[in-house]
Scaffold this motif. Structure first.
Motif, PDB file in Angstrom:
ATOM      1  N   SER A 411     -21.659  19.355 -20.852  1.00  0.00           N
ATOM      2  CA  SER A 411     -21.208  20.046 -19.647  1.00  0.00           C
ATOM      3  C   SER A 411     -22.169  19.817 -18.487  1.00  0.00           C
ATOM      4  O   SER A 411     -23.376  19.738 -18.680  1.00  0.00           O
ATOM      5  N   PHE A 412     -21.588  19.740 -17.284  1.00  0.00           N
ATOM      6  CA  PHE A 412     -22.408  19.815 -16.087  1.00  0.00           C
ATOM      7  C   PHE A 412     -21.597  20.435 -14.970  1.00  0.00           C
ATOM      8  O   PHE A 412     -20.377  20.512 -15.029  1.00  0.00           O
ATOM      9  N   PHE A 413     -22.282  20.893 -13.979  1.00  0.00           N
ATOM     10  CA  PHE A 413     -21.695  21.739 -12.947  1.00  0.00           C
ATOM     11  C   PHE A 413     -21.597  20.979 -11.628  1.00  0.00           C
ATOM     12  O   PHE A 413     -22.551  20.307 -11.233  1.00  0.00           O
ATOM     13  N   ILE A 414     -20.445  21.075 -10.970  1.00  0.00           N
ATOM     14  CA  ILE A 414     -20.300  20.479  -9.642  1.00  0.00           C
ATOM     15  C   ILE A 414     -19.638  21.494  -8.719  1.00  0.00           C
ATOM     16  O   ILE A 414     -18.981  22.425  -9.170  1.00  0.00           O
ATOM     17  N   GLU A 415     -19.806  21.286  -7.440  1.00  0.00           N
ATOM     18  CA  GLU A 415     -19.169  22.155  -6.462  1.00  0.00           C
ATOM     19  C   GLU A 415     -18.999  21.410  -5.153  1.00  0.00           C
ATOM     20  O   GLU A 415     -19.423  20.268  -5.003  1.00  0.00           O
ATOM     21  N   GLY A 416     -18.325  22.072  -4.215  1.00  0.00           N
ATOM     22  CA  GLY A 416     -18.153  21.488  -2.897  1.00  0.00           C
ATOM     23  C   GLY A 416     -17.024  20.483  -2.813  1.00  0.00           C
ATOM     24  O   GLY A 416     -16.023  20.571  -3.530  1.00  0.00           O
ATOM     25  N   LEU A 417     -17.193  19.484  -1.966  1.00  0.00           N
ATOM     26  CA  LEU A 417     -16.125  18.533  -1.668  1.00  0.00           C
ATOM     27  C   LEU A 417     -15.708  17.742  -2.902  1.00  0.00           C
ATOM     28  O   LEU A 417     -14.511  17.550  -3.155  1.00  0.00           O
ATOM     29  N   PHE A 418     -16.661  17.290  -3.702  1.00  0.00           N
ATOM     30  CA  PHE A 418     -16.313  16.491  -4.869  1.00  0.00           C
ATOM     31  C   PHE A 418     -15.466  17.302  -5.853  1.00  0.00           C
ATOM     32  O   PHE A 418     -14.474  16.813  -6.393  1.00  0.00           O
ATOM     33  N   ALA A 419     -15.858  18.557  -6.075  1.00  0.00           N
ATOM     34  CA  ALA A 419     -15.083  19.418  -6.965  1.00  0.00           C
ATOM     35  C   ALA A 419     -13.681  19.659  -6.412  1.00  0.00           C
ATOM     36  O   ALA A 419     -12.704  19.692  -7.151  1.00  0.00           O
ATOM     37  N   ARG A 420     -13.596  19.816  -5.102  1.00  0.00           N
ATOM     38  CA  ARG A 420     -12.286  20.032  -4.480  1.00  0.00           C
ATOM     39  C   ARG A 420     -11.392  18.810  -4.661  1.00  0.00           C
ATOM     40  O   ARG A 420     -10.202  18.925  -4.968  1.00  0.00           O
ATOM     41  N   LEU A 421     -11.951  17.632  -4.485  1.00  0.00           N
ATOM     42  CA  LEU A 421     -11.167  16.402  -4.689  1.00  0.00           C
ATOM     43  C   LEU A 421     -10.726  16.271  -6.135  1.00  0.00           C
ATOM     44  O   LEU A 421      -9.600  15.839  -6.424  1.00  0.00           O
ATOM     45  N   MET A 422     -11.590  16.634  -7.072  1.00  0.00           N
ATOM     46  CA  MET A 422     -11.228  16.579  -8.478  1.00  0.00           C
ATOM     47  C   MET A 422     -10.085  17.542  -8.785  1.00  0.00           C
ATOM     48  O   MET A 422      -9.168  17.229  -9.544  1.00  0.00           O
ATOM     49  N   TYR A 423     -10.116  18.729  -8.181  1.00  0.00           N
ATOM     50  CA  TYR A 423      -9.057  19.713  -8.390  1.00  0.00           C
ATOM     51  C   TYR A 423      -7.727  19.164  -7.891  1.00  0.00           C
ATOM     52  O   TYR A 423      -6.699  19.258  -8.584  1.00  0.00           O
ATOM     53  N   ARG A 424      -7.730  18.600  -6.713  1.00  0.00           N
ATOM     54  CA  ARG A 424      -6.490  18.059  -6.164  1.00  0.00           C
ATOM     55  C   ARG A 424      -6.002  16.854  -6.960  1.00  0.00           C
ATOM     56  O   ARG A 424      -4.802  16.599  -7.042  1.00  0.00           O
ATOM     57  N   SER A 425      -6.923  16.119  -7.557  1.00  0.00           N
ATOM     58  CA  SER A 425      -6.522  14.935  -8.312  1.00  0.00           C
ATOM     59  C   SER A 425      -5.699  15.297  -9.547  1.00  0.00           C
ATOM     60  O   SER A 425      -4.875  14.501 -10.005  1.00  0.00           O
ATOM     61  N   LEU A 426      -5.900  16.504 -10.092  1.00  0.00           N
ATOM     62  CA  LEU A 426      -5.102  16.928 -11.238  1.00  0.00           C
ATOM     63  C   LEU A 426      -3.617  16.991 -10.877  1.00  0.00           C
ATOM     64  O   LEU A 426      -2.751  16.575 -11.645  1.00  0.00           O
ATOM     65  N   TYR A 427      -3.331  17.536  -9.705  1.00  0.00           N
ATOM     66  CA  TYR A 427      -1.938  17.595  -9.256  1.00  0.00           C
ATOM     67  C   TYR A 427      -1.402  16.199  -8.963  1.00  0.00           C
ATOM     68  O   TYR A 427      -0.248  15.890  -9.268  1.00  0.00           O
ATOM     69  N   LYS A 428      -2.246  15.343  -8.403  1.00  0.00           N
ATOM     70  CA  LYS A 428      -1.801  13.978  -8.121  1.00  0.00           C
ATOM     71  C   LYS A 428      -1.487  13.226  -9.416  1.00  0.00           C
ATOM     72  O   LYS A 428      -0.565  12.416  -9.467  1.00  0.00           O
ATOM     73  N   MET A 429      -2.240  13.493 -10.477  1.00  0.00           N
ATOM     74  CA  MET A 429      -1.946  12.874 -11.773  1.00  0.00           C
ATOM     75  C   MET A 429      -0.563  13.296 -12.267  1.00  0.00           C
ATOM     76  O   MET A 429       0.191  12.493 -12.810  1.00  0.00           O
ATOM     77  N   HIS A 430      -0.241  14.567 -12.081  1.00  0.00           N
ATOM     78  CA  HIS A 430       1.086  15.059 -12.473  1.00  0.00           C
ATOM     79  C   HIS A 430       2.175  14.377 -11.650  1.00  0.00           C
ATOM     80  O   HIS A 430       3.189  13.921 -12.197  1.00  0.00           O
ATOM     81  N   GLU A 431       1.964  14.286 -10.354  1.00  0.00           N
ATOM     82  CA  GLU A 431       2.956  13.627  -9.501  1.00  0.00           C
ATOM     83  C   GLU A 431       3.106  12.147  -9.855  1.00  0.00           C
ATOM     84  O   GLU A 431       4.219  11.605  -9.847  1.00  0.00           O
ATOM     85  N   MET A 432       1.991  11.496 -10.158  1.00  0.00           N
ATOM     86  CA  MET A 432       2.047  10.083 -10.532  1.00  0.00           C
ATOM     87  C   MET A 432       2.874   9.879 -11.792  1.00  0.00           C
ATOM     88  O   MET A 432       3.625   8.913 -11.913  1.00  0.00           O
ATOM     89  N   ALA A 433       2.742  10.798 -12.753  1.00  0.00           N
ATOM     90  CA  ALA A 433       3.509  10.691 -13.995  1.00  0.00           C
ATOM     91  C   ALA A 433       5.003  10.834 -13.740  1.00  0.00           C
ATOM     92  O   ALA A 433       5.821  10.296 -14.495  1.00  0.00           O
ATOM     93  N   LEU A 434       5.367  11.537 -12.671  1.00  0.00           N
ATOM     94  CA  LEU A 434       6.778  11.772 -12.380  1.00  0.00           C
ATOM     95  C   LEU A 434       7.381  10.770 -11.404  1.00  0.00           C
ATOM     96  O   LEU A 434       8.573  10.454 -11.495  1.00  0.00           O
ATOM     97  N   HIS A 435       6.576  10.254 -10.482  1.00  0.00           N
ATOM     98  CA  HIS A 435       7.129   9.462  -9.377  1.00  0.00           C
ATOM     99  C   HIS A 435       6.554   8.058  -9.228  1.00  0.00           C
ATOM    100  O   HIS A 435       7.182   7.206  -8.598  1.00  0.00           O
ATOM    101  N   GLY A 436       5.364   7.833  -9.727  1.00  0.00           N
ATOM    102  CA  GLY A 436       4.718   6.555  -9.473  1.00  0.00           C
ATOM    103  C   GLY A 436       3.913   6.588  -8.189  1.00  0.00           C
ATOM    104  O   GLY A 436       4.036   7.521  -7.378  1.00  0.00           O
ATOM    105  N   PRO A 437       3.085   5.574  -7.952  1.00  0.00           N
ATOM    106  CA  PRO A 437       2.113   5.624  -6.854  1.00  0.00           C
ATOM    107  C   PRO A 437       2.718   5.595  -5.454  1.00  0.00           C
ATOM    108  O   PRO A 437       2.213   6.267  -4.548  1.00  0.00           O
ATOM    109  N   TRP A 438       3.778   4.803  -5.239  1.00  0.00           N
ATOM    110  CA  TRP A 438       4.282   4.643  -3.880  1.00  0.00           C
ATOM    111  C   TRP A 438       4.898   5.936  -3.348  1.00  0.00           C
ATOM    112  O   TRP A 438       4.648   6.343  -2.211  1.00  0.00           O
ATOM    113  N   LYS A 439       5.725   6.591  -4.140  1.00  0.00           N
ATOM    114  CA  LYS A 439       6.339   7.838  -3.687  1.00  0.00           C
ATOM    115  C   LYS A 439       5.286   8.924  -3.489  1.00  0.00           C
ATOM    116  O   LYS A 439       5.382   9.715  -2.541  1.00  0.00           O
ATOM    117  N   VAL A 440       4.294   8.981  -4.370  1.00  0.00           N
ATOM    118  CA  VAL A 440       3.237   9.980  -4.226  1.00  0.00           C
ATOM    119  C   VAL A 440       2.479   9.760  -2.917  1.00  0.00           C
ATOM    120  O   VAL A 440       2.178  10.709  -2.190  1.00  0.00           O
TER     121      VAL A 440
END
Length: 460
Positions: A411-440
């Motif tokens: 385990s290690f701890f992160i915060e700030g902008l990098f953590a925020r980008l990682m959080y948003r990337s989880l949703y983008k992974m879900h969208e990618m699984a449903l739509h592919g890169p161009w539509k996302v």
């Protein structure tokens, strides 16, 4: 057969309007895992290609007509997200990706006849849309998620709102906005507790909602409701029965989140079980009372009641379907479960796989390959869960941003902008699984531009 699968003699197995000589894969539940699995199987097996023929019929059964990623529900409740820009219509997704959408709610199964039963659906005027019906399956995947668990606490059903569905989240948001407008328009002063919010349960949903509400409530007031003083008239109380908030996450994350919430003047009550919810507020086990006319219940989850009535399938104490390491139910190898509906304790572990979006995503990816192996008569391989950490979003507050406990070996701890980008990337992974890169990419650009011309919070 259980009572839930006993249907009138007029109930029929309706034709699916397709080649019935092909195996029929039925997925019940259009959440993150169910929709990802239906989309990928539909693309792979559910349509003719020039290099291969259609290999299976794929059906997705869901009681709602649109899909919203469940970890976003707290943003809908707070009014910081436009639902219309993020929801996915199941009918259109099925047309684009080779599966059939079946509108309705599962009421039971008949394992011997391999039937799944659906209740009738009705419109807002009480007119029937679809009748009671049933569909035959060769492989059944149950992914209907979980629902809030009130543990029998008096008053929760009547006075609190859970955040299981987008409709519930929108209902809370409307109630919050109406409370602000009502307070602004009334002649007398604002009563104690009139605009206060009590959030019961300080897991990820509760803590994220507290931070979002702090920002969006002030945004609503800023649009002309100048009679209301957010610092004096709006108080957010976060109530947790455990000794600390975020009890399932590493303590370092919990401490950092608690510090940020206190900076936002959120009142944190830990070690405080709730004994009753009333129209005026929340009663705690220590005898204290939290005045609040806006109450959110986010204190626990369980499997929907229907899971205990599926023709004898084994369920856990939390009403989830008990599955083997291949994600097959223990009493029927033709029925699988994934996501929050599944109860699996990995070998060597002392607790089941947690009900998280990353678990549903991994299980959907696993079943995508294993169902194809089953259709070929090949042995199934066990599922191995990998914990990639836990993310907690505290909205747009730059002092803390998003926090993450990310496990890769240790385990290690992160915060700030990098953590925020990682959080948003989880949703983008879900969208990618449903739509592919161009539509996302196009959808993301469209949302970014639209947000420049609209209020930052929902006002109706």
């Amino acid at each position: 057969m259980t009572e839930s699968t006993t249907l009138p003699a007029t109930t029929k197995v309706l034709p699916v309007g397709d080649d019935t000589s092909l195996p029929h894969i039925v997925i019940v539940g259009g959440g993150a895992g169910g929709l990802e699995l239906a989309t990928r199987l539909g693309d792979r097996l559910g349509r003719d290609r020039w290099w291969r023929k259609k290999q299976a019929r794929i059906s997705l059964i869901e009681r709602a007509r649109t899909h919203i990623w469940k970890p976003l529900l707290h943003e809908i409740a707070a009014g910081s997200m436009d639902t219309a820009q993020h929801e996915i219509e199941y009918q259109a997704q099925g047309y684009w990706h080779g599966f059939q959408f079946r509108y309705g709610e599962m009421t039971g199964v008949d394992r011997k006849k391999q039937l799944v039963y659906l209740a009738a659906t009705y419109d807002e005027d009480g007119r029937e849309i679809t009748p009671v019906r049933s569909f035959r399956y060769d492989i059944l995947v149950i992914a209907i998620g979980c629902v809030g668990n009130d543990f029998g606490t008096p008053g929760v059903t009547k006075y609190a709102i859970m955040l299981d569905t987008p409709e519930q989240a929108e209902r809370f948001n409307r109630r919050m906005i109406n409370a602000c407008v009502r307070a602004y328009a009334q002649e007398g002063p604002i009563r104690p507790g009139q605009l206060d919010v009590a959030i019961i349960g300080a897991g990820a949903t509760g803590t994220e909602l507290a931070a979002e509400l702090h920002q969006t409530a002030r945004g609503v007031v800023a649009f002309g409701l100048d009679k209301i003083d957010p610092e004096k008239d709006i108080k957010i109380t976060l109530i947790e029965a455990a000794p600390r908030i975020l009890p399932a996450l590493p303590e370092k994350i919990a401490e950092a989140v608690a510090e940020t919430l206190r900076d936002l003047h959120v009142d944190i009550r830990t070690g405080s079980p709730v004994t009753e919810v009333t129209a005026e507020g929340v009663k705690l086990a220590n005898g204290s009372f939290v005045p609040s006319e806006l109450v959110v219940w986010a204190a626990g989850v369980k499997g929907p009641d229907v899971l205990a009535k599926l023709d004898g399938l084994e369920v856990s104490k939390s009403n989830q379907l008990v599955v083997t390491e291949t994600l097959q139910t223990t009493r029927d190898p033709n029925i699988f479960a994934l996501g929050d509906s599944a109860y699996l304790v990995p070998e060597g572990a002392t607790a089941p796989i947690p009900p998280r979006a990353q678990a549903a995503h991994q299980e959907a990816s696993h079943l995508y390959t294993e169902i194809q192996r089953k259709l070929k008569g090949e042995p199934l391989r066990p599922f191995h869960y990998r914990d990639f950490g836990s993310l907690v979003s505290l909205g747009h507050y730059s002092t803390v941003g998003s926090l993450m406990g990310f496990i890769i070996g240790r385990s290690f701890f992160i915060e700030g902008l990098f953590a925020r980008l990682m959080y948003r990337s989880l949703y983008k992974m879900h969208e990618m699984a449903l739509h592919g890169p161009w539509k996302v990419a196009l959808d993301t650009l469209s949302r970014t531009l639209t947000r420049r011309t609209e209020p930052v919070v929902k006002l109706h």
